[in-house]
Design an enzyme around this catalytic site. Structure first.
Site, mmCIF file in Angstrom:
data_model
loop_
_atom_site.group_PDB
_atom_site.id
_atom_site.type_symbol
_atom_site.label_atom_id
_atom_site.label_comp_id
_atom_site.label_asym_id
_atom_site.label_seq_id
_atom_site.Cartn_x
_atom_site.Cartn_y
_atom_site.Cartn_z
ATOM 1 N N TYR A 123 2.143 7.917 -2.144
ATOM 2 C CA TYR A 123 0.812 7.402 -2.494
ATOM 3 C C TYR A 123 0.139 8.308 -3.545
ATOM 4 O O TYR A 123 -0.253 7.818 -4.622
ATOM 5 C CB TYR A 123 -0.041 7.297 -1.226
ATOM 6 C CG TYR A 123 -0.735 5.949 -1.050
ATOM 7 C CD1 TYR A 123 -0.882 5.058 -2.093
ATOM 8 C CD2 TYR A 123 -1.277 5.575 0.182
ATOM 9 C CE1 TYR A 123 -1.515 3.837 -1.917
ATOM 10 C CE2 TYR A 123 -1.909 4.355 0.367
ATOM 11 C CZ TYR A 123 -2.025 3.496 -0.679
ATOM 12 O OH TYR A 123 -2.653 2.295 -0.511
ATOM 13 N N GLU B 94 -0.665 6.277 -12.062
ATOM 14 C CA GLU B 94 -1.579 5.236 -12.541
ATOM 15 C C GLU B 94 -2.728 5.857 -13.342
ATOM 16 O O GLU B 94 -3.060 5.394 -14.443
ATOM 17 C CB GLU B 94 -2.137 4.437 -11.351
ATOM 18 C CG GLU B 94 -1.056 3.629 -10.659
ATOM 19 C CD GLU B 94 -1.538 2.947 -9.378
ATOM 20 O OE1 GLU B 94 -2.739 2.662 -9.260
ATOM 21 O OE2 GLU B 94 -0.700 2.700 -8.490
HETATM 22 C C1 LIG Z 1 -9.849 -5.052 -11.010
HETATM 23 C C2 LIG Z 1 -9.656 -3.593 -11.035
HETATM 24 C C3 LIG Z 1 -9.412 -3.006 -9.681
HETATM 25 C C4 LIG Z 1 -9.307 -1.544 -9.765
HETATM 26 C C5 LIG Z 1 -9.383 -0.871 -8.429
HETATM 27 C C6 LIG Z 1 -9.281 0.570 -8.605
HETATM 28 C C7 LIG Z 1 -9.300 1.365 -7.352
HETATM 29 C C8 LIG Z 1 -7.966 1.526 -6.756
HETATM 30 C C9 LIG Z 1 -7.844 2.622 -5.791
HETATM 31 C C10 LIG Z 1 -6.598 2.429 -4.979
HETATM 32 C C11 LIG Z 1 -5.386 2.876 -5.612
HETATM 33 C C12 LIG Z 1 -4.103 2.306 -4.982
HETATM 34 C C13 LIG Z 1 -3.011 2.666 -5.865
HETATM 35 C C14 LIG Z 1 -1.637 2.178 -5.412
HETATM 36 O O1 LIG Z 1 -1.250 1.129 -6.276
HETATM 37 C C15 LIG Z 1 -0.682 3.285 -5.515
HETATM 38 C C16 LIG Z 1 0.566 3.050 -4.761
HETATM 39 O O2 LIG Z 1 0.813 2.085 -4.111
HETATM 40 S S1 LIG Z 1 1.661 4.328 -4.890
HETATM 41 C C17 LIG Z 1 2.985 3.961 -3.773
HETATM 42 C C18 LIG Z 1 2.658 4.306 -2.337
HETATM 43 N N1 LIG Z 1 1.908 3.237 -1.793
HETATM 44 C C19 LIG Z 1 1.851 2.958 -0.503
HETATM 45 O O3 LIG Z 1 2.418 3.605 0.342
HETATM 46 C C20 LIG Z 1 1.080 1.740 -0.188
HETATM 47 C C21 LIG Z 1 0.642 1.737 1.179
HETATM 48 N N2 LIG Z 1 -0.129 0.553 1.353
HETATM 49 C C22 LIG Z 1 0.247 -0.436 2.156
HETATM 50 O O4 LIG Z 1 1.203 -0.345 2.850
HETATM 51 C C23 LIG Z 1 -0.509 -1.717 2.227
HETATM 52 O O5 LIG Z 1 -0.643 -2.185 0.979
HETATM 53 C C24 LIG Z 1 -1.832 -1.630 2.924
HETATM 54 C C25 LIG Z 1 -2.529 -2.963 2.797
HETATM 55 C C26 LIG Z 1 -2.662 -0.570 2.243
HETATM 56 C C27 LIG Z 1 -1.670 -1.255 4.381
HETATM 57 O O6 LIG Z 1 -0.938 -2.032 5.074
HETATM 58 P P1 LIG Z 1 -1.341 -2.603 6.536
HETATM 59 O O7 LIG Z 1 -2.655 -2.193 7.006
HETATM 60 O O8 LIG Z 1 -1.053 -4.043 6.490
HETATM 61 O O9 LIG Z 1 -0.376 -1.861 7.481
HETATM 62 P P2 LIG Z 1 0.919 -2.336 8.165
HETATM 63 O O10 LIG Z 1 2.034 -2.386 7.223
HETATM 64 O O11 LIG Z 1 1.043 -1.423 9.318
HETATM 65 O O12 LIG Z 1 0.702 -3.852 8.696
HETATM 66 C C28 LIG Z 1 -0.213 -4.160 9.739
HETATM 67 C C29 LIG Z 1 0.281 -5.376 10.492
HETATM 68 O O13 LIG Z 1 0.416 -6.500 9.620
HETATM 69 C C30 LIG Z 1 1.763 -6.948 9.606
HETATM 70 N N3 LIG Z 1 2.082 -7.405 8.267
HETATM 71 C C31 LIG Z 1 1.490 -7.028 7.145
HETATM 72 N N4 LIG Z 1 2.063 -7.613 6.088
HETATM 73 C C32 LIG Z 1 3.069 -8.367 6.574
HETATM 74 C C33 LIG Z 1 4.054 -9.200 5.990
HETATM 75 N N5 LIG Z 1 4.136 -9.371 4.665
HETATM 76 N N6 LIG Z 1 4.928 -9.821 6.819
HETATM 77 C C34 LIG Z 1 4.881 -9.669 8.146
HETATM 78 N N7 LIG Z 1 3.980 -8.878 8.777
HETATM 79 C C35 LIG Z 1 3.090 -8.242 7.992
HETATM 80 C C36 LIG Z 1 2.569 -5.736 10.035
HETATM 81 O O14 LIG Z 1 3.819 -6.047 10.553
HETATM 82 C C37 LIG Z 1 1.667 -5.173 11.087
HETATM 83 O O15 LIG Z 1 1.746 -6.029 12.229
HETATM 84 P P3 LIG Z 1 1.837 -5.485 13.709
HETATM 85 O O16 LIG Z 1 0.657 -4.584 13.889
HETATM 86 O O17 LIG Z 1 1.809 -6.699 14.561
HETATM 87 O O18 LIG Z 1 3.134 -4.741 13.797
#
Ligand SMILES: CCCCCCCCCCCCC[C@@H](O)CC(=O)SCCNC(=O)CCNC(=O)[C@H](O)C(C)(C)COP(=O)(O)OP(=O)(O)OC[C@H]1O[C@@H](n2cnc3c(N)ncnc32)[C@H](O)[C@@H]1OP(=O)(O)O
Length: 245
Positions: A167, A174
């Site tokens: 992250y 970015e």
């Molecule tokens: C218009 C101009 C806008 C400009 C904005 C400028 C400000 C920006 C600031 C932010 C910068 C972000 C930059 C970013 O791009 C940099 C990177 O990404 S670098 C690489 C590293 N990145 C990461 O590690 C990203 C981490 N983020 C995420 O994982 C997700 O995107 C996030 C939404 C942040 C978090 O995910 P979530 O809360 O959903 O966590 P979980 O994965 O634990 O999921 C929770 C439960 O939902 C179920 N789920 C979710 N998606 C799915 C799916 N596709 N299919 C099936 N199930 C899904 C998951 O299984 C969990 O369910 P349960 O609890 O039942 O197990």
């Protein structure tokens, strides 16, 4: 090394509600999410292989973005569906968190890297491309195996540990890329609207980029701490209270 979620029994130290929530999902939603996650895993894997092959053949990052841009744009844009998944309630994730995450990526892909050609060969582009790619392969395979109730522990471990490094590295990539774009944007006045004009509206893309960079300061820690809370919940079974839920 499949998890004990297979028979619906809660995992030791995991989210005990997760299998029950998944059973409540309709079969259509489960089928769609499985298709979506398999397609996304495959897409990001194709991207990873293309990047490794490019570097092995050319020995430089110059030209890398150009060679993978179509795949990147397609799969990152397809991720807009994640906001829809939250809105219609088929995934239990915050619309706000997903919205910020996905829109910042779409912004980077279309309004920065695609639109500002002179920055496409910056090293910082490689930084965010590699971070995004490793993250997405892990994340989508995590979701796929979870839906199939066969989640290998190392994928779960990777999903909730890799981000600790990836992250900040991705965000640094970015921010450095936007920073590298500033002189070009200022010189060309691209995407800017100057007064006077018949709508009496002005917009300066250079200042918009500066504001976007500044907005990482309050927003990124929120996403990072959200992931740390998810990590505690999933890997250590701690109860978590989200402010926006
Ligand atoms: C218009 C101009 C806008 C400009 C904005 C400028 C400000 C920006 C600031 C932010 C910068 C972000 C930059 C970013 O791009 C940099 C990177 O990404 S670098 C690489 C590293 N990145 C990461 O590690 C990203 C981490 N983020 C995420 O994982 C997700 O995107 C996030 C939404 C942040 C978090 O995910 P979530 O809360 O959903 O966590 P979980 O994965 O634990 O999921 C929770 C439960 O939902 C179920 N789920 C979710 N998606 C799915 C799916 N596709 N299919 C099936 N199930 C899904 C998951 O299984 C969990 O369910 P349960 O609890 O039942 O197990």
């Amino acid at each position: 090394m499949a998890s004990s979620e297979e028979d619906g029994a809660p995992e030791a130290g995991g989210d005990r509600e997760a299998p029950r929530r998944r059973r409540r999902l309709g079969s259509l939603a489960t089928a769609w999410l499985t298709f979506y996650n398999v397609a996304m895993t495959a897409g990001w894997l194709v991207l990873a292989i293309a990047m490794v092959r490019f570097y092995m053949e050319k020995g430089t990052h110059r030209g890398l973005y150009k060679s993978i841009q179509k795949t990147l744009k397609f799969f990152q844009t397809f991720a807009l569906l994640e906001i829809v998944h939250c809105l219609i309630g088929i995934v239990p994730t915050s619309v706000l968190v997903t919205g910020v995450q996905v829109s910042s990526r779409i912004f980077m892909v279309w309004l920065v890297t695609h639109s500002i050609k002179p920055i496409q060969n910056e090293e910082s582009v490689v930084l965010f491309l590699v971070s995004w790619t490793v993250t997405e392969i892990t994340r989508y395979s995590f979701y796929t195996f979870s839906l199939l109730n066969h989640l290998p522990y190392f994928i779960k471990w990777a999903r909730y540990n890799f981000f600790i490094i990836l992250y900040p590295v991705g965000v640094a990539g970015e921010l450095l890329t936007i920073y590298a774009a500033l002189p070009y944007v200022k010189k060309t006045g691209m995407f800017s609207i100057r007064l006077p004009n018949k709508y009496n509206v002005s917009f300066d893309y250079y200042y918009f980029l500066l504001i976007t960079m500044a907005s990482y300061i309050p927003l990124f820690p929120q996403l990072y701490f959200h992931m740390l809370r998810q990590r505690r919940k999933v890997l250590h079974g701690e109860a978590v209270v989200e402010k926006d839920e």
